[in-house]
Design a protein around this motif. Structure first.
Motif, PDB file in Angstrom:
ATOM      1  N   CYS A 418      36.137  65.517  45.204  1.00 32.88           N
ATOM      2  CA  CYS A 418      36.939  64.426  45.151  1.00 32.88           C
ATOM      3  C   CYS A 418      36.974  63.850  43.455  1.00 32.88           C
ATOM      4  CB  CYS A 418      36.154  63.243  45.767  1.00 32.88           C
ATOM      5  SG  CYS A 418      37.015  61.776  46.133  1.00 32.88           S
ATOM      6  N   VAL A 476      40.701  58.417  51.575  1.00 35.86           N
ATOM      7  CA  VAL A 476      39.839  59.360  51.570  1.00 35.86           C
ATOM      8  C   VAL A 476      37.965  59.468  52.361  1.00 35.86           C
ATOM      9  CG1 VAL A 476      39.050  61.624  49.622  1.00 35.86           C
ATOM     10  CG2 VAL A 476      41.076  59.980  49.200  1.00 35.86           C
ATOM     11  N   VAL A 478      34.966  61.046  51.885  1.00 34.64           N
ATOM     12  CA  VAL A 478      34.408  62.225  50.998  1.00 34.64           C
ATOM     13  C   VAL A 478      32.803  62.536  52.311  1.00 34.64           C
ATOM     14  CG1 VAL A 478      33.480  62.363  49.057  1.00 34.64           C
ATOM     15  CG2 VAL A 478      35.673  60.853  48.960  1.00 34.64           C
ATOM     16  N   VAL A 484      35.869  67.070  49.255  1.00 32.44           N
ATOM     17  CA  VAL A 484      36.031  66.058  50.615  1.00 32.44           C
ATOM     18  C   VAL A 484      36.546  66.298  51.409  1.00 32.44           C
ATOM     19  CG1 VAL A 484      38.933  65.330  50.378  1.00 32.44           C
ATOM     20  CG2 VAL A 484      38.085  64.908  48.002  1.00 32.44           C
ATOM     21  N   ALA A 487      42.124  63.998  53.915  1.00 34.73           N
ATOM     22  CA  ALA A 487      42.997  62.544  52.617  1.00 34.73           C
ATOM     23  C   ALA A 487      43.846  62.580  52.768  1.00 34.73           C
ATOM     24  CB  ALA A 487      43.089  63.049  50.844  1.00 34.73           C
TER      25      ALA A 487
END
Length: 515
Positions: A418, A476, A478, A484, A487
């Motif tokens: 990320c 997003v 995470v 990630v 997203a």
């Protein structure tokens, strides 16, 4: 006492994994064979290890980067330096940015504008760390978190059942729910566990030598290929050399002054004389990898799972990536809130990364062979590395920019590290990840995502506020390791996000406690 996890090996990988598990409040015992952590080979000049993008990001996300980067013994060029691994322009940087089999590529040729999802920040550096310093920082952090560390207690064997693992070390028996082998390339855990370890045999014996040279004018500084091998003299008397003997001398030949001098003369094609030998060690390019990183309640990480030559400085980074990937998954399994298959995703994600690194080092050995064919290939690769496309490709590989797990999902950011988003108050993504939980980032502060706040309990924290540069993203998800999971560039639906998150997190109401 029954520990949640016993870790065999107190190197950087074992210590970092222990820290990850303690973030989740798991009970951890680290057993280390060596009674003392100190070794000349862990100090400069031979103990220097390059840390690349994913490792530096991991340390930043756990609040360890400043301590690791502030090694007073590291010297000039070994501590943190700005890196073009972000959106910052590389045209302002000069000099070698890295190398492949000793062939350098230049900062000025690296086009970092191609890396869409990168942001500058504290982790935006290249870093060299002394192994002893790195281990000291990680050991102190692990013990501050409550990790139990016993030195002089190497794992000698174990018995694993469906419920626990009984570990034998130093004449004692220790019980744990899981055992992780981080005990190096000759891992007892891997051998005792019956893991299949496959790959390619050695072509060479590599030497790292610190000596006094009686006639230093006969050995030039820098890296030099010869008809019989290669040698590099970084500074007077500090020499690395490769002898293409099929690995015959590694761990079989006494490293006397006479032997080292004979190899150096053969490889350098000179009659150089050594008058004193202070330190010498050997290594090979043997490249092998466990076919799986898990068998029942036993797992592998670091050199226990994969070995290869040190060419390119990727081994430590590969192992640290294993620890960051495994830690939160094993902790979730111990808590009883891991979705089906979460722990198996450790091998699924990390095994291809390891295989790629093994091939990366094999390719460098192919270029180093003392043959006209390798010299011809080297000449072509030098031309490639001197182009913008070539330098950018090698920078992506070397710095870890190209690392992406295959997590499904259509968005190009899914599976990547990320970006280090910065909020208006100056707080960064790396800081928000320090407690080891996942994050649901809602930049548009959508009512639909607010409804999901708390759905995954303490596995994921909801953060509803905008950032200074959202890179066109709307929201997003995470993972705790900073990668990630999902997203979206547009306003998402709760159903879409819930489906994407189901592989990684279990909703509160569906958890089955293991206590």
């Amino acid at each position: 006492m029954v520990y949640d996890v016993i870790i065999a090996g107190a190197g950087p990988v074992g210590l970092f994994l222990a820290c990850e598990l303690r973030l989740a409040k798991r009970t951890v015992l680290v057993l280390e064979q060596a009674e003392e952590p100190h070794s000349p080979l862990k100090r400069l000049p031979f103990g220097r290890r390059g840390l690349w993008g994913p490792s530096i990001e991991a340390f930043h996300r756990r609040g360890l980067l400043e301590a690791i980067a502030s090694n007073p013994r590291a010297g000039a060029g070994a501590r943190g330096q700005p890196s073009p691994g972000s959106m910052s322009s590389t045209s302002q940087l000069r000099g070698p940015a890295g190398h492949f089999a000793g062939i350098p590529f230049e900062y000025s040729n690296v086009d970092s504008t191609r890396w869409t999802y990168r942001l500058p920040g504290p982790a935006d550096m290249q870093l060299g760390s002394e192994t002893e310093h790195l281990e000291r920082v990680l050991a102190a952090h692990a013990q501050a978190l409550g990790v139990e560390l016993q030195r002089g207690q190497g794992v000698e064997g174990f018995e694993a059942s469906d419920e626990e693992v009984i570990v034998h070390a130093g004449g004692q028996r220790f019980r744990a729910r899981w055992l992780v082998g981080c005990d190096g390339g000759r891992s007892t855990v891997r051998k005792q566990g019956g893991f299949e370890f496959v790959g390619t045999g050695p072509e060479l014996t590599g030497y790292s030598v610190q000596a006094e040279v009686a006639d230093p004018e006969k050995l030039r500084l820098g890296r030099h290929y010869t008809p019989t091998g290669m040698y590099t003299q970084w500074q007077p008397g500090v020499i690395a050399m490769t002898d293409f003997d099929g690995g015959a001398a590694h761990r079989t030949q006494a490293l006397t002054l006479e032997h080292v001098q004979a190899v150096l003369r053969r490889v350098s094609c000179t009659d150089v004389t050594l008058q004193a030998l202070h330190l010498a060690s050997t290594w090979t390019d043997r490249s092998q990898q466990a076919t799986t990183y898990r068998k029942g309640r036993v797992l592998l990480a670091g050199d226990s799972a994969h070995i290869h030559s040190p060419l390119g400085g990727q081994g430590l980074n590969l192992g640290l990536g294993d620890a960051m990937n495994l830690g939160w998954k094993l902790a979730a399994t111990l808590r009883g809130d891991a979705p089906d298959g979460l722990l198996d995703s450790y091998t699924q994600e990390r095994h291809p990364v390891g295989a790629r690194i093994l091939d990366w080092t094999r390719a460098q050995v192919a270029l180093m062979r003392p043959s006209p064919h390798s010299r011809a290939l080297e000449a072509i690769l030098r031309d490639v590395l001197d182009t913008r496309d070539g330098a950018t490709y090698f920078a992506e590989r070397l710095w870890g920019v190209s690392l992406r797990y295959d997590l499904g999902g259509e968005h190009p950011l899914v599976g990547r590290s990320c970006p280090d988003f910065e909020w208006e108050d100056g707080e960064r993504l790396g800081t928000r990840l320090r407690d080891g939980t996942g994050l649901l980032l809602d930049f548009g502060q959508h009512a639909s995502l607010q409804a999901l706040d708390g759905l995954w309990g303490d596995q994921v924290r909801y953060v509803a506020s905008d950032v200074r540069n959202r890179l066109g993203l709307s929201a997003v998800l995470v993972r705790p390791d900073g990668f990630v999971a999902w997203a979206s560039d547009t306003t998402p639906s709760p159903e879409e996000l819930t489906r994407a998150a189901a592989r990684w997190f279990t909703p509160r109401e569906h958890r089955a406690s293991m206590y």
